[in-house]
Design an enzyme around this catalytic site. Structure first.
Site, short mmCIF file in Angstrom:
data_model
loop_
_atom_site.label_atom_id
_atom_site.label_comp_id
_atom_site.label_asym_id
_atom_site.label_seq_id
_atom_site.Cartn_x
_atom_site.Cartn_y
_atom_site.Cartn_z
CG ASP A 44 -27.67 -12.54 60.75
OD1 ASP A 44 -28.22 -12.15 61.80
OD2 ASP A 44 -28.18 -12.45 59.62
CB ALA A 80 -37.51 -16.02 64.44
CB SER A 131 -38.02 -27.41 65.61
OG SER A 131 -36.91 -28.12 66.14
CD GLU A 171 -27.76 -25.56 63.31
OE1 GLU A 171 -28.42 -25.93 62.30
OE2 GLU A 171 -27.17 -24.47 63.36
CG PHE A 210 -36.11 -22.90 64.86
CD1 PHE A 210 -35.92 -23.14 66.22
CD2 PHE A 210 -35.73 -21.69 64.34
CE1 PHE A 210 -35.36 -22.16 67.03
CE2 PHE A 210 -35.18 -20.70 65.13
CZ PHE A 210 -34.99 -20.94 66.48
#
Lengths: 566, 199, 691
Positions: free
Chosen positions: C307, C387, C392, C348, C385
């Site tokens: 990842d 996947a 979002s 974020e 949010f």
């Protein structure tokens, strides 16, 4: 040792090497069912055979069906030859009026030829009718060789194929092998041998009275046609008792070279066929190189030892290499070369008497067989035997690089190791156990031609040769009921017991998915791998047989130096 | 390789076993040797029939098969273990190993016999004249073995030693193609040359 | 109930004194043939020891060569005991860990919730599916998922890490482990495993070796060793009649001595210790492998799926720039960015707030976070949010909504609403992506408002690590939700071999299957419930301990440190495990050459004095030669225990280079070493007149 002696060996090697690629590629085409320049000639016969046998050549067989077909065919061949030998007196083409063979000798001979061993407890020139030689032995020379080759092809398919259960069609492979590979070479070879002086006739023996008043029966028969397939199929059973030492089987050094070439060429070329079929020619060459190195190492020892000669004889005032049991036209170099070649393959034909070799000169042929008949090996059997050693080497080496071992993309796991080790167990089991029984059994000691360590070597060589389906002998050992029967059994298991784990292994490999190679996979054509393969073969072979060999040729060598006789 | 048809019915392969045997016995056991015999007889009749040498219309020998020579005037071949000596129907060797007492005794008496038969020989005893051949019907001896016997043959025939030696030299077959085998002398041909017979 | 949790000890010295003492006793206890027969090589050795002991006892009555028989017998016993000792030491380390873990499993009481009411029950009576509450200061009674609340939890008992971790309902940090302690707040947990099957139980069983099964390669190797043993059995058994032929009957003691020297006792004796030690090494790295097979498979891995976030880049991307769409004022864009990010707890999201708040009029005044929250209109719903949506945002009570997220997703969302799929800001989005940043588009119902530039921060030294993997033949694939441009830039900068951009659980799964179909073994890490199918599909799946219960169950390893780069170490341990086995097998077999040279001349010294020419080591007497070989054979096991437990030296290199080195060290070295060793032992025996 002389330079010219070595030149002979190198030229032979060069001639074999030159043939490896064209013959190997040709065999690959044949067994992949592709057409060749011979297809127009033999295709009608091929189709006729399929039709008469009721065989669909495209029908694919899983390993056990392939095995069953092999065993069924071999069983028919065994019974057929036994009956033939037991009834030859009643059959035609018997100008010398030879009688039927005794049951134990017929059994031994029948097993011997069906297993591609061609151990001979008889001398053909005073035992077998021309018919027995032609339709019995020479026919087996074709088919038992073909069985070996097609099994090797099936094994290669096991490695080359992925996610498939099948190994090809036994009948199609056999037919193609006999027609396209063995027959054409035999036809050309026969004429070449007749040209050098090998007889090819159906006369009764011709009695002559010599200039010096000596009566002699000149032997004849369809010799050349049998001689060629005897070498080509690494069979080794001579028309004449003394085999390729006899001048009518092998009249000149040139015929000698040609016969040597014949007995090496298919086994050597199959490495190329292998490379072609697994689509990586380097893999085939790696095997060829490993084989060649072992071949030459043996040759150095054998040739040096024979050239040095017997120090005990030297003490009598005659100097020179060991000529006992050798022919003047071949001399020491060609005789040593043949001894190594015939045991590096499973041919077993001889042009000199191994029994009379110096101790180390005799050790090498024996050791060559003990390593498992894989230096070049029998036609086919050498290749699959070698590949099984490769699998074992890959397993040990693979662990050392930190990955589940794989060969040509096939992971070597529990089942593969299990089958490989079963295969490898067969040689020590069927060599050492019967030798042990014979060595302390009055029947086993009754027919020895020598005493002391050399007598032991004769027993050990006999069972080594029988298990390895070689057929060469320390021929001082004579036949009796014990050896006829026991060696028959050993030859039988030495051949057929190997088929089971070998084909099962091929089947297991064929059914596997191929894994991708990466930098984490070690290459199996690198010098280090070739070295490791040779090391594994030598260590497994040496560790298994060193105690036995130590009590035979090795101690005999030490005693010979000291001048001790028995 | 072309189809994926497979069979598990193993018993079906009994019939092909018998049939394949029958067909190939005919093809490789009969047709092949018979045809090859025919061609060989046409192309190489001498060799195919055993390289027989005749003198005065009578077959006396095969050039490829050694013979027993007893008279002192003939060159002799190597010790033979075939039958009673040089019997092509009973080829054989001693098969004695290097530490065999029998071998050493036999070699010792062969040396003694050789020296006795060749009292005026000057060369060292040649190895091949005191060791048994592999076939028992070895037709050849080494040039050294011929040379060793030359004085005896010369005196038995009242020939000059040089004449015998030059005859030997003329009959030394060098290594085939220059590198194959060993230089050798065919005993039959040399003896026939001595008798002035040319085959 | 103690109030302080002990930390699980992470590492012990290789030869802890306590472990050694226990192991010593265990190595004798393991002589019990009922257990010993499972190792055929050592079992044969033990039978040999027993038989020679019998001969010694007989000698005492018959005045036979008692001293020699005794010496051989004793050293054969030692051989077996040394092998047992190796295994016992390896097990001892696990046992010490297990003992500690067991202490954690105290009888806790749990607040089971039945029909909304709490009742105190013993922890052992909790069953799967039931729920219970835990409050600050209490031990969590069973494994489960947090379904309500959030708490900081001290997991040091299991992970050895003292820093508390956050566990909260929903999302990927919901799983809690029985035996850990809640430090703050109250959570409600749904039980996911019955007593006896909990994580702690499994961990105890694993470290203790109770559930240890032979791994596939270990089984294959055992078969090889058994095969070699049979071969040597044949060689030695037939040697007896051969000796009779030679007129030199051999005593059974000598034959047994030869047999034991030849069969691969070195690797046979150390094989299980190597396996246990390998598992233990994994545990020292704080990774819990569910089976030895998984560790072994890690050594085979061809492709690593990593990842991006947390592995290649530091988890926190920072917003650095807001680019306005044409005709949109900064005020509007900044405010939308701020509002949609205020409920977003991700780093974020926070960084967007930090960036945008000073540019929005009301944001400037709201200094504290608490004040910011007040800016969000009451009744708004936050859309987290996912996947799937890759966006979002916020649905406002008035019907309006704001979205920010992956550019194509946001464009599609806008197109759905306005029918206008204009390529607004396309150049800027591409520029950001090219620079390795992550572009987000910001939009409301009417239009695209602007683009946000999120910058990734690469972890240091990763490219070295990937180069090392490449040398080992392992390909690394970066998995990221980023668009292909961004992914390509990060991939290039970080040095991974390949990347999967805009990854969804489906594309990730498809990638794994594709790799596997082309014959590669795939390893991956994951933590979310989304990852569970991929973790199960991968040949080696490592779940983060911080992850969900589903991920942990699908994986075959759990990383207690939740460090995605750990996978690389596990791969190395897996390789080292196989290498150690291969190296010692080679060594063991190569040793036999020297042993032959010691024993064979000794056996036939009387029948064939000439055989002494093979006594190349010039060993003093036949007895000393045989005894020296036997002693060497026993001592070499002890000498190699550290190697077996530590593993052979490992440097990430190509397979051919590794092969060359190891063949040289263990093959050639294996042939030479015993010549020296046996000679030395013989000299010592002779010097002290021991034979």
């Amino acid at each position: 040792m002389t330079g010219i002696g070595w030149l002979q060996a190198l030229i032979l090697f060069g001639l074999v090497l030159v043939a490896v690629k064209p013959l190997g590629a040709f065999m690959a085409r044949v067994f992949q069912g592709e057409s060749t320049f011979l297809t127009p000639v033999f295709a009608p016969i091929e189709r006729m055979i399929y039709r008469l046998c009721g065989v669909d050549p495209k029908e694919e067989m899983p390993w056990y069906t392939y095995l069953f077909a092999t065993l069924a065919f071999s069983a028919v061949g065994l019974i057929y030859l036994y009956v033939l030998l037991r009834t030859q007196a009643f059959l035609p083409l018997n100008p010398q009026k030879f009688g039927n063979l005794a049951p134990d000798l017929a059994w031994n001979t029948a097993v011997s030829f069906v297993t591609n061993t061609n151990w001979q407890f008889y001398a053909g020139e005073n035992t077998l009718s021309y018919l027995s030689q032609m339709v019995g032995l020479a026919w087996h020379n074709f088919t038992s060789a073909a069985v070996g080759i097609v099994l090797a092809i099936a094994f290669i398919r096991g490695i080359a194929r992925t996610d498939l259960r099948t190994l090809g069609n036994f009948w199609a492979d056999m037919t193609r092998c006999c027609l396209y590979v063995l027959l054409p070479i035999s036809i050309v070879g026969t004429l070449l041998l007749v040209w050098t002086g090998v007889p090819q006739n159906f006369h009764a023996y011709e009695t002559v009275t010599s200039i010096d008043g000596f009566h002699q029966a000149i032997t004849g028969g369809p010799m050349a046609s049998q001689e060629v397939i005897k070498e080509l199929g690494t069979n080794g059973g001579g028309f004449i008792g003394q085999n390729s030492a006899a001048p009518n089987e092998n009249p000149t050094p040139l015929s000698d070279l040609f016969e040597l070439w014949l007995l090496l060429v298919i086994a050597a070329a199959l490495t190329y066929t292998f490379g072609r079929m697994v689509k990586d020619q380097r893999q085939g060459w790696a095997l060829f190189i490993a084989m060649s190195i072992l071949f030459f190492v043996g040759l150095v020892v054998a040739y040096a030892s024979e050239a040095a000669g017997n120090p005990i004889v030297h003490q009598l005032g005659v100097l020179g290499g060991n000529m006992e049991g050798k022919e003047a036209r071949f001399g020491i170099a060609a005789s040593s070369l043949w001894a190594v070649a015939t045991t590096a393959t499973s041919c077993g034909a001889v042009n000199a008497m191994h029994d009379s070799f110096t101790a180390l000169g005799g050790l090498i042929p024996m050791l060559n067989i003990q390593l498992g008949e894989i230096i070049f090996g029998g036609v086919g059997s050498g290749l699959y035997g070698k590949l099984i050693f490769v699998i074992l080497t890959v397993f040990i080496a693979g662990l050392m690089v930190g990955r589940t071992p794989e060969y040509l993309g096939k992971k070597i796991e529990r089942r593969e190791v299990q089958l490989a080790i079963l295969f490898i167990l067969i040689t020590p089991l069927f060599t050492l156990v019967p030798t042990a029984i014979a060595a302390i059994n009055p029947a086993g000691l009754a027919t020895l031609g020598n005493s002391g360590p050399h007598g032991f070597s004769e027993i050990l060589y006999a069972y080594t040769s029988a298990t390895g389906n070689n057929g060469s002998a320390f021929a001082g050992l004579g036949p009796n009921l014990f050896y006829n029967v026991s060696m028959g059994i050993v030859m039988f298991f030495g051949r057929f017991a190997e088929f089971v784990p070998m084909l099962a292994l091929a089947g297991a490999l064929a059914g596997k998915r191929a894994v991708a190679a990466s930098a984490g996979t070690f290459t199996t054509h690198s010098p280090i791998f070739v070295g490791l393969l040779i090391g594994t073969i030598l260590i497994v072979g040496a560790l298994t047989f060193l105690p036995a060999d130590a009590l035979g040729p090795i101690v005999e060598h030490l005693l010979m130096i000291q001048g001790k006789t028995f | 390789m072309n189809t994926n048809k497979t069979t598990d019915n193993t018993l079906r392969h009994l019939w092909p076993s018998v049939m394949f045997t029958l067909i190939t016995v005919v093809l490789f056991g009969i047709v092949y040797p018979v045809v090859m015999t025919g061609i060989s007889q046409l192309m190489f009749p001498t060799q195919a029939n055993g390289s027989i040498v005749s003198v005065g219309g009578k077959p006396v020998a095969s050039t490829i098969i050694g013979q027993l020579w007893k008279s002192a005037k003939y060159f002799q071949g190597r010790p033979s273990a075939a039958g009673n000596g040089y019997d092509p129907t009973s080829t054989g060797a001693t098969n004695l190993g290097p530490t065999s007492k029998k071998l050493i005794d036999a070699t010792r008496s062969a040396i003694a016999a050789l020296k006795k038969a060749n009292p005026n020989a000057t060369d060292p005893v040649p190895m091949d004249l005191v060791t048994t051949s592999a076939s028992g019907i070895d037709p050849d001896i080494s040039p050294e073995a011929a040379s060793y016997q030359a004085p005896r043959v010369a005196s038995a025939r009242h020939m000059s030693l040089d004449a015998v030696r030059s005859l030997i030299a003329a009959h030394v077959a060098p290594r085939q193609l220059g590198f194959l085998g060993e230089p050798r002398v065919n005993v039959l041909e040399l003896n026939m040359a001595l008798d002035g017979i040319h085959s | 109930m103690s109030t302080r949790l002990e930390r699980r000890p992470k590492a012990r010295s290789l030869f802890d004194r306590k472990i050694l003492v226990t192991a010593m006793w265990d190595s004798f206890r393991k002589l019990d043939p009922r257990g010993q027969y499972r190792n055929p090589v050592m079992f044969i050795c033990e039978v040999g020891a027993l038989v020679t002991l019998g001969f010694f006892l007989r000698d005492l009555r018959t005045h036979g060569p008692a001293g020699f028989d005794f010496a051989i017998s004793i050293w054969l016993w030692f051989t077996v005991v040394f092998a047992n000792f190796a295994e016992a030491v390896a097990e001892g380390r696990g046992k010490a860990q297990a003992e500690f873990l067991r202490r954690t499993k105290t009888d806790t009481m749990a607040r089971r919730i039945v029909g909304g009411r709490e009742e105190m029950v013993p922890a052992t009576s909790l069953r799967k599916g039931e729920t219970f509450a835990v409050i600050a200061g209490e031990l969590i009674a069973a494994d489960g998922d947090v379904i309500e609340g959030a708490a900081s939890v001290d997991e040091s008992a299991i992970t050895g890490e003292s820093a508390p971790v956050i566990r909260e309902a929903g999302g990927d940090r919901s799983s809690v482990t029985g035996g850990t302690r809640v430090l703050s707040d109250r959570i409600v947990v749904r039980v996911t495993s019955n007593p006896g099957e909990t994580f702690l139980d499994r961990m105890i069983a694993l470290v203790e070796g109770a559930s240890r099964q032979k791994t596939p390669n270990e089984i294959a190797l055992s078969i090889l060793l058994a095969g070699l043993t049979i071969i040597f059995l044949i060689a030695v058994a037939t040697l007896s009649p051969f000796s009779l032929y030679a007129g030199s009957a051999q005593s059974v003691t000598v034959l047994i001595a030869l047999l034991v020297c030849l069969i691969p006792t070195t690797i046979g004796g150390l094989l299980s210790a190597i396996g246990i030690a390998g598992m233990d090494r994994v545990l020292q790295r704080n990774v819990l492998a569910m089976s030895g097979r998984a560790v072994e498979a890690a050594g085979d891995v061809d492709t690593l799926l990593l990842d991006k976030t947390g592995t290649i880049t530091l988890g926190n991307r920072r917003a650095t720039e807001i680019i306005l769409a044409p005709g949109v004022s900064e005020e509007i864009a900044a405010r939308a960015a701020m509002l949609s990010s205020i409920p977003d707890e991700t780093p974020e999201g926070r960084s967007i707030v930090t960036l945008s708040a000073p540019r929005a009029a009301d944001g400037q005044s709201a200094a504290a976070e608490r004040d910011l929250r007040a800016l969000v209109p009451a009744g708004s719903t936050f859309v987290p949010f996912s996947a799937y949506t890759r966006m979002s945002g916020l649905d406002l009570p008035g019907g309006g909504s704001i979205r920010k997220g992956a550019p194509d997703a946001v464009r599609a969302w806008v197109r759905e609403r306005t029918g206008d799929g204009a390529a607004v800001l396309a150049d800027d989005v591409e520029r950001i992506a090219r620079s390795g940043g992550t572009p987000l588009l910001l939009a409301d119902d009417r239009q695209i408002l602007g683009a946000i530039h999120l910058k990734d921060i690469l972890k240091p030294n990763m490219s070295d690590r990937f180069a090392r993997l490449r040398n080992m033949g392992i390909r690394t694939i970066m998995i990221t939700g980023d668009n292909p441009l961004t992914a390509a830039t990060i991939a290039r900068e970080s040095g991974v071999d390949d990347f999967l951009a805009e990854a969804t659980p489906e594309t990730k799964m498809a990638l794994i299957k594709r790799e596997q179909e082309s014959g590669r073994l795939v390893a991956m890490t994951g933590d979310g419930t989304n990852d569970a199918p991929a973790l199960a599909q991968a040949d080696v799946g490592v779940a983060m301990n911080s992850g969900t219960q589903a991920a942990k169950e699908a994986a075959n390893m759990v990383d207690l440190d939740s460090d995605p780069t750990k996978l690389i170490e596990v791969v190395e341990i897996g390789k080292q495990l196989l290498m150690t086995r291969g190296a010692l097998t080679t060594f063991s077999i190569a040793n036999d050459v020297a042993k032959y040279f010691a024993i064979l001349p000794a056996m036939f010294a009387i029948a064939y004095p000439a055989m002494n020419a093979l006594n190349v080591m010039r060993l003093t007497t036949p007895q000393s030669a045989i005894l020296s070989a036997v002693i060497f054979n026993a001592l070499i096991i002890v000498a190699l225990i550290p190697l077996a437990l530590r593993g052979v030296a490992y440097r990430p290199r190509g397979a051919n280079a590794v092969l060359r080195t190891n063949v040289l060290i263990y093959g050639v070295g294996g042939i030479i070493a015993p010549f020296i060793g046996i000679k030395l032992i013989d000299m010592i025996l002779a010097a002290f007149h021991l034979v």
